[in-house]
Scaffold this motif. Structure first.
Motif, PDB file in Angstrom:
ATOM      1  N   VAL A 106       0.830  -1.197   0.000  1.00  0.00           N
ATOM      2  CA  VAL A 106       0.000   0.000   0.000  1.00  0.00           C
ATOM      3  C   VAL A 106       0.869   1.252   0.000  1.00  0.00           C
ATOM      4  O   VAL A 106       2.016   1.227   0.447  1.00  0.00           O
ATOM      5  CB  VAL A 106      -0.946   0.037   1.225  1.00  0.00           C
ATOM      6  N   GLY A 107       0.300   2.328  -0.504  1.00  0.00           N
ATOM      7  CA  GLY A 107       0.942   3.634  -0.401  1.00  0.00           C
ATOM      8  C   GLY A 107       0.572   4.235   0.941  1.00  0.00           C
ATOM      9  O   GLY A 107      -0.596   4.203   1.338  1.00  0.00           O
ATOM     10  N   SER A 108       1.569   4.729   1.666  1.00  0.00           N
ATOM     11  CA  SER A 108       1.343   5.257   3.007  1.00  0.00           C
ATOM     12  C   SER A 108       2.163   6.524   3.214  1.00  0.00           C
ATOM     13  O   SER A 108       3.228   6.682   2.625  1.00  0.00           O
ATOM     14  CB  SER A 108       1.766   4.241   4.074  1.00  0.00           C
ATOM     15  N   GLU A 109       1.694   7.347   4.105  1.00  0.00           N
ATOM     16  CA  GLU A 109       2.488   8.498   4.501  1.00  0.00           C
ATOM     17  C   GLU A 109       3.500   8.018   5.539  1.00  0.00           C
ATOM     18  O   GLU A 109       3.132   7.580   6.630  1.00  0.00           O
ATOM     19  CB  GLU A 109       1.592   9.579   5.093  1.00  0.00           C
ATOM     20  N   LEU A 110       4.767   8.058   5.171  1.00  0.00           N
ATOM     21  CA  LEU A 110       5.835   7.621   6.065  1.00  0.00           C
ATOM     22  C   LEU A 110       6.655   8.839   6.468  1.00  0.00           C
ATOM     23  O   LEU A 110       6.701   9.831   5.752  1.00  0.00           O
ATOM     24  CB  LEU A 110       6.705   6.567   5.378  1.00  0.00           C
ATOM     25  N   MET A 111       7.331   8.736   7.587  1.00  0.00           N
ATOM     26  CA  MET A 111       8.017   9.895   8.148  1.00  0.00           C
ATOM     27  C   MET A 111       9.516   9.872   7.849  1.00  0.00           C
ATOM     28  O   MET A 111      10.312   9.349   8.629  1.00  0.00           O
ATOM     29  CB  MET A 111       7.769   9.951   9.645  1.00  0.00           C
ATOM     30  N   GLY A 112       9.913  10.411   6.695  1.00  0.00           N
ATOM     31  CA  GLY A 112      11.324  10.549   6.377  1.00  0.00           C
ATOM     32  C   GLY A 112      11.978   9.321   5.770  1.00  0.00           C
ATOM     33  O   GLY A 112      13.200   9.253   5.694  1.00  0.00           O
ATOM     34  N   PHE A 113      11.200   8.353   5.344  1.00  0.00           N
ATOM     35  CA  PHE A 113      11.730   7.170   4.669  1.00  0.00           C
ATOM     36  C   PHE A 113      10.674   6.660   3.705  1.00  0.00           C
ATOM     37  O   PHE A 113       9.554   7.152   3.678  1.00  0.00           O
ATOM     38  CB  PHE A 113      12.176   6.090   5.671  1.00  0.00           C
ATOM     39  N   ASP A 114      11.061   5.669   2.879  1.00  0.00           N
ATOM     40  CA  ASP A 114      10.195   5.227   1.787  1.00  0.00           C
ATOM     41  C   ASP A 114       9.615   3.831   1.919  1.00  0.00           C
ATOM     42  O   ASP A 114       8.708   3.476   1.175  1.00  0.00           O
ATOM     43  CB  ASP A 114      10.961   5.303   0.457  1.00  0.00           C
ATOM     44  N   VAL A 115      10.139   3.005   2.829  1.00  0.00           N
ATOM     45  CA  VAL A 115       9.728   1.597   2.909  1.00  0.00           C
ATOM     46  C   VAL A 115       9.540   1.184   4.368  1.00  0.00           C
ATOM     47  O   VAL A 115      10.398   1.461   5.206  1.00  0.00           O
ATOM     48  CB  VAL A 115      10.795   0.661   2.281  1.00  0.00           C
ATOM     49  N   GLU A 116       8.437   0.516   4.644  1.00  0.00           N
ATOM     50  CA  GLU A 116       8.219  -0.129   5.942  1.00  0.00           C
ATOM     51  C   GLU A 116       7.562  -1.473   5.670  1.00  0.00           C
ATOM     52  O   GLU A 116       6.667  -1.567   4.823  1.00  0.00           O
ATOM     53  CB  GLU A 116       7.323   0.700   6.852  1.00  0.00           C
ATOM     54  N   ILE A 117       8.012  -2.508   6.379  1.00  0.00           N
ATOM     55  CA  ILE A 117       7.487  -3.858   6.159  1.00  0.00           C
ATOM     56  C   ILE A 117       7.269  -4.544   7.503  1.00  0.00           C
ATOM     57  O   ILE A 117       8.099  -4.432   8.404  1.00  0.00           O
ATOM     58  CB  ILE A 117       8.452  -4.719   5.314  1.00  0.00           C
ATOM     59  N   ASP A 118       6.148  -5.255   7.627  1.00  0.00           N
ATOM     60  CA  ASP A 118       5.960  -6.182   8.727  1.00  0.00           C
ATOM     61  C   ASP A 118       5.655  -7.543   8.131  1.00  0.00           C
ATOM     62  O   ASP A 118       5.319  -7.639   6.949  1.00  0.00           O
ATOM     63  CB  ASP A 118       4.851  -5.728   9.692  1.00  0.00           C
ATOM     64  N   LEU A 119       5.804  -8.582   8.937  1.00  0.00           N
ATOM     65  CA  LEU A 119       5.562  -9.919   8.402  1.00  0.00           C
ATOM     66  C   LEU A 119       4.967 -10.848   9.450  1.00  0.00           C
ATOM     67  O   LEU A 119       4.985 -10.560  10.637  1.00  0.00           O
ATOM     68  CB  LEU A 119       6.848 -10.509   7.814  1.00  0.00           C
ATOM     69  N   VAL A 120       4.468 -11.962   8.923  1.00  0.00           N
ATOM     70  CA  VAL A 120       3.958 -13.058   9.745  1.00  0.00           C
ATOM     71  C   VAL A 120       4.665 -14.321   9.285  1.00  0.00           C
ATOM     72  O   VAL A 120       4.733 -14.601   8.083  1.00  0.00           O
ATOM     73  CB  VAL A 120       2.428 -13.236   9.582  1.00  0.00           C
ATOM     74  N   ALA A 121       5.198 -15.073  10.244  1.00  0.00           N
ATOM     75  CA  ALA A 121       5.870 -16.338   9.934  1.00  0.00           C
ATOM     76  C   ALA A 121       5.164 -17.472  10.669  1.00  0.00           C
ATOM     77  O   ALA A 121       4.695 -17.296  11.796  1.00  0.00           O
ATOM     78  CB  ALA A 121       7.335 -16.289  10.363  1.00  0.00           C
ATOM     79  N   ALA A 122       5.070 -18.612  10.017  1.00  0.00           N
ATOM     80  CA  ALA A 122       4.549 -19.818  10.645  1.00  0.00           C
ATOM     81  C   ALA A 122       5.698 -20.490  11.384  1.00  0.00           C
ATOM     82  O   ALA A 122       6.793 -20.643  10.827  1.00  0.00           O
ATOM     83  CB  ALA A 122       3.958 -20.758   9.613  1.00  0.00           C
ATOM     84  N   ILE A 123       5.473 -20.880  12.622  1.00  0.00           N
ATOM     85  CA  ILE A 123       6.514 -21.519  13.420  1.00  0.00           C
ATOM     86  C   ILE A 123       6.421 -23.023  13.201  1.00  0.00           C
ATOM     87  O   ILE A 123       5.409 -23.646  13.551  1.00  0.00           O
ATOM     88  CB  ILE A 123       6.349 -21.181  14.906  1.00  0.00           C
ATOM     89  N   PRO A 124       7.464 -23.614  12.594  1.00  0.00           N
ATOM     90  CA  PRO A 124       7.436 -25.072  12.360  1.00  0.00           C
ATOM     91  C   PRO A 124       7.368 -25.843  13.684  1.00  0.00           C
ATOM     92  O   PRO A 124       7.883 -25.386  14.708  1.00  0.00           O
ATOM     93  CB  PRO A 124       8.768 -25.346  11.658  1.00  0.00           C
ATOM     94  N   GLU A 125       6.750 -27.008  13.648  1.00  0.00           N
ATOM     95  CA  GLU A 125       6.673 -27.837  14.853  1.00  0.00           C
ATOM     96  C   GLU A 125       8.065 -28.111  15.375  1.00  0.00           C
ATOM     97  O   GLU A 125       9.006 -28.358  14.603  1.00  0.00           O
ATOM     98  CB  GLU A 125       5.980 -29.162  14.531  1.00  0.00           C
ATOM     99  N   GLY A 126       8.227 -28.024  16.669  1.00  0.00           N
ATOM    100  CA  GLY A 126       9.501 -28.314  17.283  1.00  0.00           C
ATOM    101  C   GLY A 126      10.440 -27.121  17.395  1.00  0.00           C
ATOM    102  O   GLY A 126      11.508 -27.232  17.971  1.00  0.00           O
ATOM    103  N   LYS A 127      10.049 -25.979  16.843  1.00  0.00           N
ATOM    104  CA  LYS A 127      10.931 -24.795  16.938  1.00  0.00           C
ATOM    105  C   LYS A 127      10.510 -23.924  18.083  1.00  0.00           C
ATOM    106  O   LYS A 127       9.600 -23.330  18.263  1.00  0.00           O
ATOM    107  CB  LYS A 127      10.930 -23.996  15.643  1.00  0.00           C
TER     108      LYS A 127
END
Length: 127
Positions: A106-127
């Motif tokens: 998405v296009g967003s208003e960011l404060m003094g930079f151009d890229v921000e990313i968050d993520l979701v990871a699946a935790i494998p069994e046993g980790k």
């Protein structure tokens, strides 16, 4: 519900009351990371370099939980302008292999930079 917070030494410190990442229900969720260098706080000038720094910050948080980009199932990307998409996408794609995680950009208003990313990871069994 049990939530376990993770803080990574190799990522910029949180700028507010939030965790770098939280584990819950078999998934690991990260905060949105900006392209600030964890030691200097500097932000690179290009979208490519900013994307690379954001991914390095995210990798530090994943690693702190024992995960890698191979465990990522979802990313959300904020760009200061969608005109940066092609440059961002070229840098971003180097971090993932098929099957690629789902992504929202998405296009967003960011404060003094151009890229921000968050993520979701699946935790494998046993980790």
């Amino acid at each position: 519900m049990t939530r376990n917070a993770v803080t990574a030494a190799g990522a910029p410190p949180p700028g507010g009351p939030y965790s770098h990442g939280v584990e819950a229900h078999g998934f690991f969720y990260t905060a949105g990371f900006s392209p600030h260098h964890p030691e200097t706080g500097e932000v690179a000038a290009t979208v490519t370099a900013q994307t690379q720094q954001v991914m390095a910050n995210l990798e530090a948080v994943l690693r702190a939980r024992g995960l890698t980009f191979d465990d990522v199932v979802k990313t959300t990307v904020h760009l200061s302008s969608l005109e940066h998409f092609a440059e961002f996408n070229e840098a971003y794609q180097a971090y993932f292999t098929p099957p690629y995680p789902v992504r929202t950009t998405v296009g967003s208003e960011l404060m003094g930079f151009d890229v921000e990313i968050d993520l979701v990871a699946a935790i494998p069994e046993g980790k």
